[in-house]
Design an enzyme around this catalytic site. Structure first.
Site, PDB file in Angstrom:
ATOM      1  N   GLU A  40      37.415  36.179  42.583  1.00  0.00           N
ATOM      2  CA  GLU A  40      38.524  35.301  42.978  1.00  0.00           C
ATOM      3  C   GLU A  40      38.195  34.553  44.276  1.00  0.00           C
ATOM      4  O   GLU A  40      39.014  34.426  45.171  1.00  0.00           O
ATOM      5  CB  GLU A  40      39.831  36.097  43.076  1.00  0.00           C
ATOM      6  CG  GLU A  40      40.207  36.705  41.721  1.00  0.00           C
ATOM      7  CD  GLU A  40      41.613  37.270  41.660  1.00  0.00           C
ATOM      8  OE1 GLU A  40      42.485  36.764  42.377  1.00  0.00           O
ATOM      9  OE2 GLU A  40      41.828  38.212  40.873  1.00  0.00           O
ATOM     10  N   ILE A  54      34.718  38.067  32.516  1.00  0.00           N
ATOM     11  CA  ILE A  54      36.167  37.925  32.368  1.00  0.00           C
ATOM     12  C   ILE A  54      36.838  39.302  32.373  1.00  0.00           C
ATOM     13  O   ILE A  54      36.682  40.096  31.439  1.00  0.00           O
ATOM     14  CB  ILE A  54      36.512  37.128  31.084  1.00  0.00           C
ATOM     15  CG1 ILE A  54      35.804  35.767  31.116  1.00  0.00           C
ATOM     16  CG2 ILE A  54      38.024  36.960  30.949  1.00  0.00           C
ATOM     17  CD1 ILE A  54      36.050  34.921  32.366  1.00  0.00           C
ATOM     18  N   PHE A  61      42.225  35.864  32.634  1.00  0.00           N
ATOM     19  CA  PHE A  61      42.032  34.540  33.228  1.00  0.00           C
ATOM     20  C   PHE A  61      40.583  34.152  33.034  1.00  0.00           C
ATOM     21  O   PHE A  61      39.682  34.865  33.490  1.00  0.00           O
ATOM     22  CB  PHE A  61      42.388  34.635  34.716  1.00  0.00           C
ATOM     23  CG  PHE A  61      42.292  33.358  35.501  1.00  0.00           C
ATOM     24  CD1 PHE A  61      43.290  32.395  35.425  1.00  0.00           C
ATOM     25  CD2 PHE A  61      41.238  33.141  36.375  1.00  0.00           C
ATOM     26  CE1 PHE A  61      43.235  31.236  36.192  1.00  0.00           C
ATOM     27  CE2 PHE A  61      41.169  31.981  37.149  1.00  0.00           C
ATOM     28  CZ  PHE A  61      42.174  31.029  37.055  1.00  0.00           C
ATOM     29  N   GLN A  86      29.480  56.848  56.729  1.00  0.00           N
ATOM     30  CA  GLN A  86      28.789  57.310  57.931  1.00  0.00           C
ATOM     31  C   GLN A  86      29.451  58.569  58.497  1.00  0.00           C
ATOM     32  O   GLN A  86      28.782  59.515  58.884  1.00  0.00           O
ATOM     33  CB  GLN A  86      28.792  56.184  58.983  1.00  0.00           C
ATOM     34  CG  GLN A  86      27.732  56.324  60.059  1.00  0.00           C
ATOM     35  CD  GLN A  86      26.325  56.214  59.497  1.00  0.00           C
ATOM     36  OE1 GLN A  86      26.110  55.661  58.419  1.00  0.00           O
ATOM     37  NE2 GLN A  86      25.345  56.765  60.198  1.00  0.00           N
ATOM     38  N   GLY A  95      28.561  61.515  56.606  1.00  0.00           N
ATOM     39  CA  GLY A  95      27.148  61.895  56.655  1.00  0.00           C
ATOM     40  C   GLY A  95      26.577  61.977  55.245  1.00  0.00           C
ATOM     41  O   GLY A  95      26.972  61.225  54.357  1.00  0.00           O
ATOM     42  N   THR A 100      34.407  33.953  46.589  1.00  0.00           N
ATOM     43  CA  THR A 100      33.580  34.756  47.492  1.00  0.00           C
ATOM     44  C   THR A 100      34.023  34.524  48.938  1.00  0.00           C
ATOM     45  O   THR A 100      34.755  33.577  49.232  1.00  0.00           O
ATOM     46  CB  THR A 100      32.100  34.339  47.391  1.00  0.00           C
ATOM     47  OG1 THR A 100      32.014  32.958  47.770  1.00  0.00           O
ATOM     48  CG2 THR A 100      31.545  34.519  45.987  1.00  0.00           C
TER      49      THR A 100
END
Lengths: 387, 249
Positions: free
Chosen positions: A365, A157, A122, A338, A341, A367
């Site tokens: 697609e 693309i 696309f 997290q 660690g 934001t």
């Protein structure tokens, strides 16, 4: 088409098993080589993944959107690079033809897209037209009565290096016509005048490739216009992206599931202060927050997909889903690192790779900010109509 | 040639088995079930024989509760042509299963019965042998290689310490081992098409077989928990412990 629930369960189970046994064990190798091996692509074709959303009469499975998001959540549990191999054929690379194409165009392209013989890509984004999609500068000039000549550059693309056909947006009207001057063309990748840029060096999703597509006087017949009419391209693009939002949300929800599973397994294994870290309440809080957000995202997309299949306009909800699910997986990935660690920062554990991979979901697609605009504008329009 | 492939619905190989609290058996409520992996190998081999033009029809048979139909569907999705479900809520034992399969084989007249060497739930490894005796057909167990030609089957059997080569006349009962092949994934289009393939349902009584249990399970228990090991300081200490504590050298 709504499948028998038993068949659907079997289908989901088959995909889950393929992901567990064939894809997850190869994730690291694919990331390091920046390449999905050909033999895995052949297995994806044999399994039928390229044709998930293409109707049965054109050689696909013809899943409805509710079924598609179930399958895609399973696929989301492994590296997004794998989904990318067939993702454009299921989504943005085939839906333009399916939604607005003529019968001849459907027959010419869909069977080969469903089998994976042809890769569809696309091409909307340009160096100067990203979120401002209506400002497309690639031009298609009439060449006699039967042909057009297309010139311009398309950027980032997905799958362009492997694409056999582009759903490509070019301007047939003047720049002032804005969105109304854009036409969608089906451009075969082997036409003279098309050259590809070097593959982009990305933060994550190694194995999935994007690049520039340069068009210099590329001559295409008038029959290459999707639906046969000029000026409909922007509408086609928006319809394609609308459906794609729920697909992409499902990928994000699947990735969140994987990150939570990895985090839980690690927390139950890792010992500190003489006990497993899963028994510490601050770790439990992170696990619980991620689980809750995953469930919220899953519920959102499954309900919206059912309504889409029933014919309800879910454009606003699809934007809500894309906004929530892709931001959600970002938070889940952050907590996953997290919980791990220091181990979560080194490449020995999958969460380090997923943390980088899922970052893209908030960008492409549409934001998160574009989704916010879509949602708010739709709210305001509705209030104005009713006011 | 027809090939008959019995397939059993068992607790999925990835599931961690739990014993029921009352010790009467293994927990199967809300547990993922799937086809016995050895039976998958049998189905795969049957499909390969059909693809090679050596068989015309593959019939998948399962015995058990209604849901065993799902296991048959899996075989159909892989490439079997039709299914037979012998439906019963009885706890089946190898002899009862073998007797039902005998009746089905006598009716269908397959040239070959391909089945897993054992099921991963009870590991009995009895049904193929019992079936071959009941039918009076040749048998080869633990097959890891198979060639069919001129009404005969050439097989390699995995036995203690090596491989045994046999040639047996058809019709025959073969029980297959792990290394015979790697089963294919049922493709998504074939899973959808499998729904249209026919499954005949019957009961053991329809076949004139009494499957009521002959065995009584006294108690099922978890294996003993593994005790933790100890670290030794030196080779001398290891040898000493092996000799004087474990008394193995």
């Amino acid at each position: 088409m709504a499948l028998d629930p038993q068949v659907m369960d079997q289908l989901v189970e088959a995909v889950r098993r393929f992901v567990e046994e064939r894809l997850i064990p190869r994730e690291r190798e694919v990331a390091e080589a920046d390449l999905v091996p050909d033999e895995l692509i052949a297995e994806m074709k044999a399994l039928g993944l390229f044709g998930l959303s293409i109707p049965e009469e054109y050689g696909g499975l013809g899943l409805d959107l509710a079924e598609e998001v179930r399958v895609v959540q399973e696929l989301g549990r492994t590296s997004p690079a794998f989904r990318s191999v067939f993702g454009t054929n299921v989504g943005i690379g085939s839906q333009g033809i399916l939604i607005d194409g003529t019968e001849e165009q459907k027959r010419a392209y869909l069977p080969r897209l469903a089998s994976g013989e042809l890769i569809g890509s696309f091409a909307l984004t340009e160096p100067e037209a990203g979120s401002d999609a209506a400002s497309v500068r690639t031009r298609a000039e009439k060449d006699g009565n039967t042909h057009y000549r297309i010139t311009g550059t398309k950027r980032f693309i997905t799958n362009a290096p492997r694409a056999g056909v582009f759903t490509l947006m070019a301007r047939t009207g003047s720049q002032e016509d804005g969105a109304r001057g854009i036409t969608a063309f089906l451009v075969d990748a082997d036409i003279p005048g098309i050259t590809l840029g070097k593959p982009d060096r990305k933060m994550g999703q190694q194995g999935a490739h994007t690049c520039d597509v340069n068009l210099d006087n590329v001559r295409v017949p008038a029959e290459a216009i999707i639906g046969g009419r000029e000026g409909q391209g922007f509408k086609t693009a928006m319809k394609v992206l609308d459906r794609g939002r729920l697909h992409l949300s499902a990928v994000a929800v699947g990735a969140a599931r994987r990150l939570i599973d990895e985090s839980l397994a690690y927390a139950m294994d890792r010992k500190q202060f003489g006990q497993r870290i899963a028994d510490f309440q601050l770790i439990q809080a992170m696990l619980a927050d991620s689980e809750t957000e995953w469930l919220a995202g899953k519920s959102l997309i499954e309900a919206a997909a059912r309504d889409y299949d029933a014919g309800t306009d879910v454009a606003r909800r699809a934007a809500c889903a894309k906004l929530f699910c892709t931001e959600m997986v970002g938070r889940v990935a952050d907590r996953a690192v997290q919980i791990h660690g220091g181990a979560g920062y080194v490449a020995d554990f999958p969460v380090e790779r997923f943390y980088r991979d899922v970052r893209l979901f908030r960008l492409y697609e549409g934001t998160s900010q574009i989704q916010q605009l879509v949602i708010a504008r739709s709210m305001i329009r509705e209030a104005e109509r009713e006011g | 040639m027809k090939i008959l492939v019995p397939v059993k619905r068992v607790v999925d190989y990835n599931v961690k088995i739990r014993v029921k609290a009352d010790g009467t058996g293994v927990e199967t409520q809300n547990v993922k079930m799937s086809m016995n992996p050895f039976d998958e190998i049998a189905v795969e081999q049957a499909i390969r024989l059909k693809e090679a033009g050596l068989a015309e029809e593959i019939i998948a048979v399962s015995l058990g509760v209604t849901q065993s139909q799902e296991t048959i569907r899996t075989a159909l999705a892989m490439g079997a042509d039709r299914g037979i479900l012998v439906e019963t809520d009885e706890a089946l034992e190898p002899l009862g299963v073998a007797k039902c399969l005998q009746k089905i084989a006598e009716k269908e007249g397959p040239g070959l019965i391909l089945m897993g060497k054992q099921a991963i739930d009870d590991d009995a490894n009895q049904t193929p042998q019992m079936l071959s005796a009941l039918l009076g057909w040749a048998q080869a167990t633990y097959v890891s290689k198979l060639e069919i030609a001129d009404g005969k089957a050439k097989v390699k059997r995995e036995i203690d310490g090596g491989l045994e080569n046999l040639e047996i006349a058809l019709p025959a009962v073969l029980s297959v081992d792990l290394r015979l092949n790697e089963p294919r994934y049922a493709s998504l289009p074939n899973i959808m098409k499998a729904k249209k393939k026919p499954i005949d349902t019957m009961s053991p009584a329809d076949l004139g077989v009494d499957v009521s249990p002959r065995l009584v399970t006294l108690k099922v228990t978890e294996p003993p928990k593994r005790a933790g090991g100890v670290k030794v300081e030196s080779v001398a200490e290891l040898v000493d412990k092996l000799r004087n504590e474990a008394k193995v050298i």
